[in-house]
Design a protein around this motif. Structure first.
Motif, PDB file in Angstrom:
ATOM      1  N   HIS A   1     -53.305  45.919 -72.181  1.00 57.28           N
ATOM      2  CA  HIS A   1     -52.523  44.878 -72.380  1.00 57.28           C
ATOM      3  C   HIS A   1     -51.247  45.048 -73.045  1.00 57.28           C
ATOM      4  O   HIS A   1     -50.373  44.623 -72.632  1.00 57.28           O
ATOM      5  N   HIS A   2     -51.264  45.785 -74.291  1.00 60.08           N
ATOM      6  CA  HIS A   2     -50.007  46.024 -74.932  1.00 60.08           C
ATOM      7  C   HIS A   2     -48.859  46.656 -74.031  1.00 60.08           C
ATOM      8  O   HIS A   2     -47.615  46.393 -74.047  1.00 60.08           O
TER       9      HIS A   2
ATOM     10  N   GLU B   1     -47.164  44.244 -71.852  1.00 62.56           N
ATOM     11  CA  GLU B   1     -46.292  43.570 -72.611  1.00 62.56           C
ATOM     12  C   GLU B   1     -44.939  44.289 -72.958  1.00 62.56           C
ATOM     13  O   GLU B   1     -43.786  43.828 -72.846  1.00 62.56           O
TER      14      GLU B   1
ATOM     15  N   HIS C   1     -48.161  45.399 -82.384  1.00 67.08           N
ATOM     16  CA  HIS C   1     -48.938  46.062 -81.371  1.00 67.08           C
ATOM     17  C   HIS C   1     -49.303  47.624 -82.337  1.00 67.08           C
ATOM     18  O   HIS C   1     -50.578  48.178 -82.013  1.00 67.08           O
TER      19      HIS C   1
ATOM     20  N   HIS D   1     -51.131  36.970 -83.604  1.00 66.52           N
ATOM     21  CA  HIS D   1     -50.178  37.791 -82.632  1.00 66.52           C
ATOM     22  C   HIS D   1     -50.349  37.104 -81.434  1.00 66.52           C
ATOM     23  O   HIS D   1     -49.346  36.738 -80.882  1.00 66.52           O
TER      24      HIS D   1
ATOM     25  N   GLU E   1     -47.221  34.971 -78.998  1.00 69.44           N
ATOM     26  CA  GLU E   1     -47.008  35.308 -77.564  1.00 69.44           C
ATOM     27  C   GLU E   1     -46.948  34.189 -76.878  1.00 69.44           C
ATOM     28  O   GLU E   1     -46.209  33.870 -75.809  1.00 69.44           O
TER      29      GLU E   1
HETATM   30 FE   LIG Z   1     -49.164  41.559 -77.651  1.00 68.39          FE
END
Ligand SMILES: [Fe+2]
Ligand SMILES: [Fe+2]
Length: 196
Positions: free
Chosen positions: A55-56, A59, A85, A127, A131
Protein backbone atom coordinates in the motif's frame (compact mmCIF):
# COMPACT_ATOMS: atom_id res chain seq x y z
CA UNK A 1 -10.64 6.01 -11.43
CA UNK A 2 -10.33 2.47 -10.24
CA UNK A 3 -7.05 3.28 -8.45
CA UNK A 4 -8.81 5.67 -6.04
CA UNK A 5 -11.37 2.98 -5.29
CA UNK A 6 -8.57 0.48 -4.74
CA UNK A 7 -6.83 2.83 -2.27
CA UNK A 8 -10.11 3.31 -0.39
CA UNK A 9 -10.73 -0.47 -0.39
CA UNK A 10 -7.27 -1.11 1.02
CA UNK A 11 -7.92 1.46 3.75
CA UNK A 12 -11.16 -0.42 4.55
CA UNK A 13 -9.29 -3.75 4.86
CA UNK A 14 -6.64 -2.20 7.14
CA UNK A 15 -9.40 -0.52 9.20
CA UNK A 16 -11.31 -3.79 9.57
CA UNK A 17 -8.24 -5.51 11.01
CA UNK A 18 -7.50 -2.52 13.29
CA UNK A 19 -11.09 -2.61 14.62
CA UNK A 20 -10.83 -6.34 15.28
CA UNK A 21 -7.46 -5.96 16.96
CA UNK A 22 -8.73 -3.19 19.25
CA UNK A 23 -11.78 -5.20 20.28
CA UNK A 24 -9.84 -8.41 20.96
CA UNK A 25 -7.11 -6.56 22.88
CA UNK A 26 -9.91 -5.21 25.06
CA UNK A 27 -11.49 -8.66 25.51
CA UNK A 28 -8.07 -10.02 26.52
CA UNK A 29 -7.95 -7.58 29.48
CA UNK A 30 -10.24 -9.93 31.38
CA UNK A 31 -7.77 -12.10 33.35
CA UNK A 32 -10.15 -15.07 33.05
CA UNK A 33 -10.02 -15.00 29.24
CA UNK A 34 -7.52 -17.27 27.50
CA UNK A 35 -6.64 -15.35 24.32
CA UNK A 36 -5.44 -17.13 21.21
CA UNK A 37 -2.18 -15.31 20.53
CA UNK A 38 -2.06 -16.64 16.96
CA UNK A 39 -4.93 -14.24 16.15
CA UNK A 40 -2.99 -11.24 17.49
CA UNK A 41 0.13 -12.32 15.61
CA UNK A 42 -1.76 -12.74 12.31
CA UNK A 43 -3.46 -9.34 12.72
CA UNK A 44 -0.21 -7.53 13.53
CA UNK A 45 1.53 -9.32 10.67
CA UNK A 46 -1.18 -8.03 8.32
CA UNK A 47 -1.16 -4.40 9.47
CA UNK A 48 2.64 -4.46 9.37
CA UNK A 49 3.31 -6.12 6.02
CA UNK A 50 0.38 -5.11 3.85
CA UNK A 51 0.91 -1.34 4.10
CA UNK A 52 4.69 -1.77 4.09
CA UNK A 53 4.93 -4.06 1.06
CA UNK A 54 2.04 -2.97 -1.13
CA UNK A 55 0.00 0.00 0.00
CA UNK A 56 2.57 2.62 1.03
CA UNK A 57 5.00 2.03 -1.89
CA UNK A 58 2.14 2.62 -4.36
CA UNK A 59 1.23 5.87 -2.63
CA UNK A 60 4.86 6.99 -2.32
CA UNK A 61 5.70 6.21 -5.95
CA UNK A 62 2.53 6.84 -7.95
CA UNK A 63 0.07 8.91 -5.91
CA UNK A 64 2.21 11.57 -4.20
CA UNK A 65 4.70 12.57 -6.97
CA UNK A 66 2.14 13.84 -9.54
CA UNK A 67 0.33 15.81 -6.81
CA UNK A 68 3.63 17.33 -5.63
CA UNK A 69 4.36 18.37 -9.25
CA UNK A 70 1.02 19.95 -9.93
CA UNK A 71 0.15 21.36 -6.49
CA UNK A 72 3.33 22.75 -4.87
CA UNK A 73 1.28 23.91 -1.86
CA UNK A 74 0.63 20.24 -1.04
CA UNK A 75 4.32 19.47 -0.51
CA UNK A 76 4.17 19.90 3.26
CA UNK A 77 1.21 17.54 3.52
CA UNK A 78 2.96 14.96 1.33
CA UNK A 79 6.14 15.20 3.41
CA UNK A 80 4.12 14.55 6.57
CA UNK A 81 2.41 11.49 5.01
CA UNK A 82 5.73 10.06 3.83
CA UNK A 83 7.15 10.60 7.33
CA UNK A 84 4.11 8.79 8.78
CA UNK A 85 4.78 5.79 6.53
CA UNK A 86 8.18 5.48 8.24
CA UNK A 87 6.82 6.29 11.72
CA UNK A 88 4.17 3.55 11.34
CA UNK A 89 6.85 0.92 10.84
CA UNK A 90 8.45 1.98 14.15
CA UNK A 91 5.16 1.94 16.05
CA UNK A 92 4.50 -1.59 14.80
CA UNK A 93 7.79 -2.77 16.34
CA UNK A 94 6.58 -1.38 19.70
CA UNK A 95 3.28 -3.18 19.23
CA UNK A 96 5.11 -6.45 18.55
CA UNK A 97 7.25 -5.98 21.65
CA UNK A 98 4.13 -5.29 23.76
CA UNK A 99 2.54 -8.50 22.41
CA UNK A 100 5.60 -10.65 23.23
CA UNK A 101 5.61 -9.19 26.75
CA UNK A 102 1.89 -9.86 27.14
CA UNK A 103 2.28 -13.45 25.97
CA UNK A 104 5.25 -14.05 28.29
CA UNK A 105 4.17 -12.18 31.40
CA UNK A 106 0.37 -12.39 31.21
CA UNK A 107 -2.15 -10.08 32.80
CA UNK A 108 0.35 -7.50 34.09
CA UNK A 109 1.39 -6.63 30.54
CA UNK A 110 -2.14 -6.78 29.09
CA UNK A 111 -2.71 -3.09 29.85
CA UNK A 112 0.47 -2.07 28.05
CA UNK A 113 -0.59 -4.15 25.03
CA UNK A 114 -4.02 -2.53 24.78
CA UNK A 115 -2.37 0.91 25.06
CA UNK A 116 0.05 0.07 22.22
CA UNK A 117 -2.86 -1.21 20.07
CA UNK A 118 -4.90 1.96 20.71
CA UNK A 119 -1.92 4.21 19.96
CA UNK A 120 -1.20 2.42 16.69
CA UNK A 121 -4.85 2.29 15.58
CA UNK A 122 -5.38 6.01 16.30
CA UNK A 123 -2.19 6.87 14.46
CA UNK A 124 -3.10 4.82 11.40
CA UNK A 125 -6.70 6.05 11.28
CA UNK A 126 -5.51 9.68 11.41
CA UNK A 127 -3.12 8.91 8.56
CA UNK A 128 -5.75 7.25 6.35
CA UNK A 129 -8.28 10.02 7.07
CA UNK A 130 -5.74 12.63 6.00
CA UNK A 131 -5.17 10.76 2.74
CA UNK A 132 -8.87 10.32 2.03
CA UNK A 133 -9.92 13.84 2.96
CA UNK A 134 -6.96 15.86 1.70
CA UNK A 135 -4.91 13.86 -0.82
CA UNK A 136 -7.44 11.86 -2.85
CA UNK A 137 -9.54 14.97 -3.67
CA UNK A 138 -6.33 16.64 -4.98
CA UNK A 139 -5.62 13.63 -7.21
CA UNK A 140 -9.20 13.72 -8.50
CA UNK A 141 -8.84 17.39 -9.31
CA UNK A 142 -5.32 17.59 -10.73
CA UNK A 143 -4.26 14.19 -12.11
CA UNK A 144 -3.70 14.00 -15.87
CA UNK A 145 -4.84 11.03 -17.96
CA UNK A 146 -1.25 9.79 -17.93
CA UNK A 147 -1.05 10.06 -14.11
CA UNK A 148 -4.19 7.92 -13.86
CA UNK A 149 -2.77 5.39 -16.30
CA UNK A 150 0.38 5.03 -14.24
CA UNK A 151 -1.47 4.73 -10.93
CA UNK A 152 -3.97 2.25 -12.40
CA UNK A 153 -1.12 0.24 -13.83
CA UNK A 154 0.59 0.15 -10.43
CA UNK A 155 -2.58 -1.41 -9.05
CA UNK A 156 -3.02 -3.78 -11.94
CA UNK A 157 -1.13 -6.42 -10.06
CA UNK A 158 -1.95 -9.10 -12.60
CA UNK A 159 0.66 -7.52 -14.84
CA UNK A 160 3.27 -8.09 -12.18
CA UNK A 161 3.53 -11.74 -11.14
CA UNK A 162 5.55 -10.94 -8.01
CA UNK A 163 3.14 -8.30 -6.73
CA UNK A 164 0.26 -10.57 -7.82
CA UNK A 165 1.51 -13.33 -5.57
CA UNK A 166 1.93 -10.86 -2.72
CA UNK A 167 -1.60 -9.56 -3.07
CA UNK A 168 -2.93 -13.13 -3.05
CA UNK A 169 -0.86 -13.84 0.07
CA UNK A 170 -2.46 -10.90 1.83
CA UNK A 171 -5.99 -11.87 0.93
CA UNK A 172 -5.18 -15.39 2.19
CA UNK A 173 -3.87 -13.86 5.43
CA UNK A 174 -7.03 -11.72 5.73
CA UNK A 175 -9.15 -14.86 5.31
CA UNK A 176 -7.06 -16.61 7.98
CA UNK A 177 -7.64 -13.72 10.39
CA UNK A 178 -11.38 -13.95 9.81
CA UNK A 179 -11.42 -17.69 10.40
CA UNK A 180 -9.18 -17.52 13.50
CA UNK A 181 -10.70 -14.48 15.22
CA UNK A 182 -13.49 -15.32 17.66
CA UNK A 183 -17.02 -14.15 16.93
CA UNK A 184 -18.26 -11.45 16.47
CA UNK A 185 -14.94 -10.20 14.99
CA UNK A 186 -14.45 -13.34 12.92
CA UNK A 187 -15.86 -16.82 12.51
CA UNK A 188 -13.79 -18.63 15.16
CA UNK A 189 -15.13 -19.87 18.49
CA UNK A 190 -15.27 -17.54 21.43
CA UNK A 191 -12.18 -17.53 23.65
CA UNK A 192 -12.49 -19.81 26.67
CA UNK A 193 -12.86 -18.26 30.11
CA UNK A 194 -11.27 -19.86 33.15
CA UNK A 195 -13.95 -21.34 35.38
CA UNK A 196 -16.62 -21.01 32.68
FE1 LIG B 1 -0.37 6.20 3.41
FE1 LIG C 1 -3.08 4.94 2.43
Amino acid sequence: MKAIQKIRDEHRSISAVLHGLKQLARDAQDPKVKPDFAVFRAMIHYIDEFPEKLHHPTEDNYLFPPIANRVPAAQKLIDSLRAEHKEGAKLIRELERALVLFEDSGAGAARKFVEAVDAYADFHWRHMRKEEQEILPLAEKHFSAKDWDMLNEAFDVNRDPIAGIREKDFSALFTRIVSLAPEPIGLGSRWKKAGA
